[in-house]
Design an enzyme around this catalytic site. Sequence first.
Site, PDB file in Angstrom:
ATOM      1  N   ASP A  77       0.821  -1.206   0.000  1.00  0.00           N
ATOM      2  CA  ASP A  77       0.000   0.000   0.000  1.00  0.00           C
ATOM      3  C   ASP A  77       0.857   1.260   0.000  1.00  0.00           C
ATOM      4  O   ASP A  77       0.456   2.297  -0.549  1.00  0.00           O
ATOM      5  CB  ASP A  77      -0.919  -0.002   1.225  1.00  0.00           C
ATOM      6  N   CYS A 118       1.416  -8.090   5.876  1.00  0.00           N
ATOM      7  CA  CYS A 118       0.950  -6.729   5.603  1.00  0.00           C
ATOM      8  C   CYS A 118      -0.555  -6.592   5.392  1.00  0.00           C
ATOM      9  O   CYS A 118      -1.318  -7.522   5.556  1.00  0.00           O
ATOM     10  CB  CYS A 118       1.735  -6.152   4.443  1.00  0.00           C
ATOM     11  N   ASP A 119      -0.926  -5.395   4.969  1.00  0.00           N
ATOM     12  CA  ASP A 119      -2.274  -4.853   5.085  1.00  0.00           C
ATOM     13  C   ASP A 119      -3.393  -5.749   4.578  1.00  0.00           C
ATOM     14  O   ASP A 119      -4.385  -5.951   5.272  1.00  0.00           O
ATOM     15  CB  ASP A 119      -2.349  -3.520   4.341  1.00  0.00           C
ATOM     16  N   CYS A 187       5.772  -2.136   8.477  1.00  0.00           N
ATOM     17  CA  CYS A 187       6.174  -0.781   8.868  1.00  0.00           C
ATOM     18  C   CYS A 187       6.078  -0.616  10.384  1.00  0.00           C
ATOM     19  O   CYS A 187       5.249  -1.239  11.044  1.00  0.00           O
ATOM     20  CB  CYS A 187       5.307   0.251   8.164  1.00  0.00           C
ATOM     21  N   GLU A 451      -6.932   4.144   0.273  1.00  0.00           N
ATOM     22  CA  GLU A 451      -6.691   4.897   1.499  1.00  0.00           C
ATOM     23  C   GLU A 451      -6.234   6.314   1.166  1.00  0.00           C
ATOM     24  O   GLU A 451      -5.638   6.566   0.117  1.00  0.00           O
ATOM     25  CB  GLU A 451      -5.660   4.198   2.384  1.00  0.00           C
ATOM     26  N   SER A 478      -5.157   4.816   6.030  1.00  0.00           N
ATOM     27  CA  SER A 478      -4.044   4.023   6.533  1.00  0.00           C
ATOM     28  C   SER A 478      -4.064   4.073   8.057  1.00  0.00           C
ATOM     29  O   SER A 478      -4.560   5.032   8.657  1.00  0.00           O
ATOM     30  CB  SER A 478      -2.726   4.602   6.010  1.00  0.00           C
TER      31      SER A 478
END
Length: 559
Positions: A77, A118-119, A187, A451, A478
Amino acid sequence: MLNSQKIRKAGPEVDPLWIGSGRTEKDLSKPQILIESTAGDSHPGSRHLLSVAEAAKNAVYSAQAMPAVYTVTDMCDGVATGHQGMNYSLVSREVIAGMVEIHARASGFDGLVTISTCDKATPGHLMALARLDLPAIHICGGSMAPGPALISADTCYETNLRVAEGKMSSEEELYYKKNACPSCGACQYMGTASTMQCLSEALGIALPGSAVIPANSNLIMQIASDAGERVVQMVKEDLRPSKILTRQAFENAIKVFAAIGGSTNAVLHIPTIAKELGIDISLGDFERLTKGIPLLTSILTAGKWPTQFFWYAGGVPRIMMELKDMLDLSLPTVTGRTVGENLEYLEKTGFFRRSAQYLGNYGMKPSDIIKSFGDPEDTDSGITILKGNIATEGAVIKHCAVDKSMYHFEGPARVFDNEEDAEEAIYNGDIRHGEVVVVRYVGKKAAGMPEMLKATDAICNKEELNNSCALITDGRFSGATRGPSVGYLLPEAAEGGSIAYIDDNDIVEIDINSKSVNIVGINGNKCTQKEVEEEFAKRRGTRQHKTFTHKGVLRFLDI
């Protein structure tokens, strides 16, 4: 009979094909375990996962089962933000879940290990686990090491602006770019990646103590090995996700979500995962279950500490220890033990001791990062569900990222039909102090619900707008979003929601304390609620909201 043995009986060509792929004759009769990761060179969250999959694979084989490693890599992302790539983000979750389903069903696997960071990958994998209902464990891909001075990639939005303003040299900006992402892993903030790792553990489908584990340590390999060994035993026990992912488990996870100040994207992912099991989770459930849950952490970007420090402080297990009187500790987990028994086991085996000693390396203690229930970071949890005349079905704000002076905000609307135009207006100085940026036609049906990170960061990083300007959208945010940003307005503009009929200079009111978001004035003039309703009825009668037809994989959005 195992699934794998059923397909061997159904197809005489199965044995030679499996032997041709490297299995021995003895391997054919073993339980067949699918190890599904998002390994790939796509971004730091997936770059290291092939070695994690290899550790799980070796453990499965040692446990007298036959592993097979498959990969469907995910998108980043962060790389996709601010351009059309972000339109593919939510769709990628569906594709990942679908490909895991295809791999598992087509080859008759008996058990499943998913590995992601991740996302959209983690929720996609959890959807697949729930849908397939094979004995399964999820392995979290861990967290990235913090950069110097705790910088992250998100910091570069600010440095980019400073260069544009002439306040920073391009050489100085390069320093931040080269040091912001010093290792693999998610992250370093409580974005969607870290949030969904934490929730997979809180649900009991990942091993205790594994969420946001340092990705650059050998500890993640130990977790992978333990998971590989354990999933073979789960096949023997017939311990399936449907026995673990109960309504009570989702309720535990939502309470943990509130305590960690998690990404608002959880309100998209948790209900979708639960739906795979026939469990209905609504925005109302989030509102009900988060009530009375204090915020126990101060994690970047809404707070001050990176996620590795959160893990060093005890991570999800310490959060659950603090919330134990509000959680159901009797629920089963992938370990074969209950939630409460897992916490006792971690205490007994030195997990919390090790955490404290890690933080001791930095001259800190766990209570600096994770507060006690009696002395929390904030007495209120991280998110608020808002409703009003432009969000009759609800909207979400991460209020732990909002300065309390902005809990009530009122200002004239500046309306944009995409993020790019809004972002350009912010950077060009066309947005003024006190205005509310409205970004619409970016919901799920319109654009895949991208986002709005670049727009919100642009507001927060401009001194004249920070804490004096708000943003509302039918898109999403986000987990790194800061400031008074209201997202997920429902119904969305593409479905004829009221956000489609807001005009420039209409007065928007956001009130976190009263949990409301409303239009309270027309064309700069304050109005009664009835007058607003009458004006919007006129607009609906004379205007047609935009509709969208998608091409390629984005056609999933039209379903």
